[in-house]
Design an enzyme around this catalytic site. Sequence first.
Site, PDB file in Angstrom:
ATOM      1  N   GLU A  23       0.132  -0.800   5.958  1.00  0.00           N
ATOM      2  CA  GLU A  23       1.226  -0.162   6.685  1.00  0.00           C
ATOM      3  C   GLU A  23       1.010   1.337   6.805  1.00  0.00           C
ATOM      4  O   GLU A  23       1.318   1.938   7.838  1.00  0.00           O
ATOM      5  CB  GLU A  23       2.558  -0.455   5.994  1.00  0.00           C
ATOM      6  CG  GLU A  23       3.788  -0.146   6.841  1.00  0.00           C
ATOM      7  CD  GLU A  23       4.251   1.304   6.779  1.00  0.00           C
ATOM      8  OE1 GLU A  23       5.079   1.710   7.618  1.00  0.00           O
ATOM      9  OE2 GLU A  23       3.800   2.045   5.865  1.00  0.00           O
TER      10      GLU A  23
ATOM     11  N   ASP B  52       0.840  -1.202   0.000  1.00  0.00           N
ATOM     12  CA  ASP B  52       0.000   0.000   0.000  1.00  0.00           C
ATOM     13  C   ASP B  52       0.873   1.248   0.000  1.00  0.00           C
ATOM     14  O   ASP B  52       2.052   1.204   0.362  1.00  0.00           O
ATOM     15  CB  ASP B  52      -0.963   0.007   1.187  1.00  0.00           C
ATOM     16  CG  ASP B  52      -0.270   0.087   2.536  1.00  0.00           C
ATOM     17  OD1 ASP B  52       0.768  -0.578   2.716  1.00  0.00           O
ATOM     18  OD2 ASP B  52      -0.769   0.810   3.428  1.00  0.00           O
TER      19      ASP B  52
END
Length: 458
Positions: free
Chosen positions: A154, A89
């Site tokens: 994250e 991500d």
Amino acid sequence: MYDQVETFLNEQRSSHLDILQDLLRIPSVSADSAFAGSVREAANFVRQQLAEAGMEAAIHETPGHPIVTGEWRKAGADAPTVLVYGHYDVQPPDPIDLWTTPPFEPTIRDGKIYARGATDDKGQMLTHILSAAAWLKTVGRLPVNVIFVIEGEEEVGSNNLDNFLAAHKKDYACDVAVVSDTSMYAPGIPAITYGLRGILACEVTVKGPNRDLHSGVFGGSVKNPLLALSEMLGKLQDDNGRIQIPGFYDGVTALTADERDRFAALPFDEGEFQRDLGVKALFGEEGYSTTERRWARPTCDVNGMYGGYTGEGPKTIVPSSATAKITCRLVPHQDAKALTESLKDFLQDNLPQGCEMEFRTYHGADAHVFDTSGPFFQSASEAIKHAFGKEPVFIREGGSIPVVATFSEIFGVETLLLGWGLNSDNLHSPDEHFSLDNFYGGIQASARLWQELGQGGK
């Protein structure tokens, strides 16, 4: 055998760049639900790369975004098991108008690839997948057992990762973890990060009157929440940079003379640092260098403060409330939970009369400093020296990577923090980029790491 791998990697540079570009084109912004489909697309892409490398690859559903795993466990019981962590991500690309080229149209300029996620963390994470693939496609096996755990949250706090790893504690038991989500010390100076500061994060709101008031009619008769909050925050730090939260320095150990000497020996220009930041003077805890303050001393910062009217032009009010977001960076032997409570009590004790306070706790993580003399760190040093032609320096990082604490708590292992990017790569900012030389060098270093770790054994 390694010669075959190295030859293969040199021949596959163009193919590896294509794979990186394809991944960077996927706008996997985890913070924005409008991109949920793209986040899923990125997870599928990573799973496909792991499968094509020759691993058992899977996607695991979570209450949030998927976690992708890949496993190869045929090196034998005497070989170490390495857990590789990364994330697919990325941060939101805003502000879009400050990008030279579109954030999800990877563009190569001056030997660098520009795109959101280029360094953080798609490019760095991919180096390990591609290096493992090179071993499996040439030699047919790896010198170590490998487990990949690649998450998609994250950038929004890794909300589901800890639960996932705890549930798979036996499945993913390992001897050492590898993370490439840090940086080299400087261009041409590779580094191994052996220390991370911890963090606590919170939010405080000061409430006054039950509504915004006309400052002409009511001003001077009630305490202004913005002024009250400013007074409270101003007491967090003294004029010499010392944090005033009770117990803040309890247990904090002094830096060793050896460590201070090693920090001082690193090339660092305070004047250039100051000019780059555009500040007229540097500030920090008295008695410490800028490097020591950034890497190895605890801090407390106000990240944002708001309340009342913030639009264009004047609006004469006494606001009903004011809010501040606060983080503290922590060093070993500081307890994030205990200090969060101490900070809350400190703010409450300094709350002016006539106001009420609300306190909200966010995330926290303890600091970690590893012993660099161990065999895993020496293996990483040899691998980096081989790939980049220079001994890496051992550095600390002022930031926090909570997953390192997770690996320590759940698996009881050290983490090798091997960064191929640079702090100047505009992480989280417009025009994020990644040096292609560092991308290819990172793949080479990762490939060599498997051999060095395998030769060292458990």
